[in-house]
Motif scaffolding. Structure first.
Motif, PDB file in Angstrom:
ATOM      1  N   SER A   1       0.854  -1.187   0.000  1.00 46.58           N
ATOM      2  CA  SER A   1       0.000   0.000   0.000  1.00 46.58           C
ATOM      3  C   SER A   1       0.890   1.237   0.000  1.00 46.58           C
ATOM      4  N   PRO A   2       0.356   2.378  -0.467  1.00 46.61           N
ATOM      5  CA  PRO A   2       1.168   3.598  -0.452  1.00 46.61           C
ATOM      6  C   PRO A   2       1.634   3.940   0.961  1.00 46.61           C
TER       7      PRO A   2
ATOM      8  N   GLU B   1       2.318   6.689   2.075  1.00 48.30           N
ATOM      9  CA  GLU B   1       1.686   7.944   2.517  1.00 48.30           C
ATOM     10  C   GLU B   1       0.376   7.690   3.261  1.00 48.30           C
ATOM     11  N   ARG B   2      -0.148   6.461   3.160  1.00 49.59           N
ATOM     12  CA  ARG B   2      -1.383   6.102   3.869  1.00 49.59           C
ATOM     13  C   ARG B   2      -1.078   5.458   5.218  1.00 49.59           C
TER      14      ARG B   2
ATOM     15  N   LYS C   1      -5.254  12.223  -0.935  1.00 50.62           N
ATOM     16  CA  LYS C   1      -4.753  11.959  -2.279  1.00 50.62           C
ATOM     17  C   LYS C   1      -5.258  10.606  -2.782  1.00 50.62           C
ATOM     18  N   HIS C   2      -5.539  10.542  -4.091  1.00 49.44           N
ATOM     19  CA  HIS C   2      -5.880   9.265  -4.710  1.00 49.44           C
ATOM     20  C   HIS C   2      -4.600   8.456  -4.909  1.00 49.44           C
ATOM     21  N   SER C   3      -4.720   7.144  -4.896  1.00 52.47           N
ATOM     22  CA  SER C   3      -3.534   6.294  -4.985  1.00 52.47           C
ATOM     23  C   SER C   3      -2.749   6.538  -6.269  1.00 52.47           C
ATOM     24  N   GLN C   4      -3.451   6.880  -7.362  1.00 46.49           N
ATOM     25  CA  GLN C   4      -2.742   7.132  -8.617  1.00 46.49           C
ATOM     26  C   GLN C   4      -1.921   8.422  -8.584  1.00 46.49           C
ATOM     27  N   GLU C   5      -2.143   9.258  -7.581  1.00 43.12           N
ATOM     28  CA  GLU C   5      -1.352  10.475  -7.437  1.00 43.12           C
ATOM     29  C   GLU C   5      -0.072  10.239  -6.641  1.00 43.12           C
ATOM     30  N   LEU C   6       0.057   9.054  -6.088  1.00 36.96           N
ATOM     31  CA  LEU C   6       1.202   8.754  -5.223  1.00 36.96           C
ATOM     32  C   LEU C   6       2.222   7.897  -5.959  1.00 36.96           C
TER      33      LEU C   6
ATOM     34  N   LYS D   1       5.035   4.991  -6.617  1.00 37.68           N
ATOM     35  CA  LYS D   1       5.259   3.625  -6.164  1.00 37.68           C
ATOM     36  C   LYS D   1       6.536   3.614  -5.346  1.00 37.68           C
TER      37      LYS D   1
END
Length: 231
Positions: A140-141, A143-144, A164-169, A171
């Protein structure tokens, strides 16, 4: 000489004798020894241990351990780079010319010789300029992430990123706890404790468990058995 070093000190506390504990019918260190051997790369495979018990077991498995580790480097806080440098210098004092060093963790039963061969190829493709480190992606990101704070309540580590959406973070990756490859001359000439620039060799997550706790050992066994069934 291309040298594989498998660190295996005897003083593990969270899992007693972790490095040689029974894992799916064999001492855990057996799998790393087999991985190093199957890669076909190394002129010598050395288990760096402070324990005569471990040395005897390794010898019985068909691998020679030329010398025991300095007890000063067998403490939990000893940096792994200091251990690797000491081993290389010991071999140099014995007249051996070490060119490349690959550290394979004794607690990495999920990798195989092909992983080492592919990582070594990556190392050569970049002219040995950077060490190669096995990594895996976070599930998981980061940032979460949360920590448990006061009153046993969850506290976000990056509160500004929660929306933030996961696609903005981006890998992100972590040390897979499997292996590390470096040019011997670079290793000896450096004095740093931790390298900051690596070439990544990305392992799939089904090959990665950093075995520190009993729970990690159980997860590694589940993955090992599962991997065997699907290959």
């Amino acid at each position: 000489m291309k040298l594989a070093i498998i660190p295996a000190r005897s003083g593990s506390t969270r899992i007693k004798d972790k490095n040689i504990i029974n894992f799916c019918g064999k001492p855990l260190i057996t799998y790393s020894l087999q991985t190093a051997s199957e890669s076909g790369i190394f002129d010598k495979i050395h288990v760096s241990t402070d324990s005569k018990k471990y040395q005897k077991l390794v010898n019985e498995l068909g691998y020679k351990t030329d010398f025991l580790r300095d007890p000063l480097l067998a403490i939990n806080s000893a940096p792994i780079t200091d251990i690797l440098r000491w081993v290389v210098k010991k071999y140099q004092s014995m007249g051996e010319d070490v060119s490349d060093v690959c550290m394979i963790l004794s607690t990495a039963p999920l990798i195989d010789g092909n992983d080492i061969k592919s990582a070594y190829k990556l190392f050569l493709e970049h002219d040995k300029k950077y060490p190669v480190l096995s990594v895996a992606s976070f599930t998981s990101p980061i940032e979460r992430g949360f920590k448990i704070g006061e009153k046993n309540l969850l506290e976000p580590i990056f509160p500004e990123m929660l929306s933030k959406h996961s696609q903005e973070l981006s890998k992100t990756y972590h040390d897979a706890g499997a292996f590390f490859i470096i040019d011997a001359e670079q290793l000896i000439n450096d004095t740093i404790k931790v390298y900051k620039k690596y070439l990544p060799y990305v392992l799939p997550r089904h090959k990665v468990v950093d075995i520190d706790e009993p729970e990690d050992l159980k997860m590694a066994e589940v993955l090992y058995i599962g991997n065997k069934k699907i290959t």
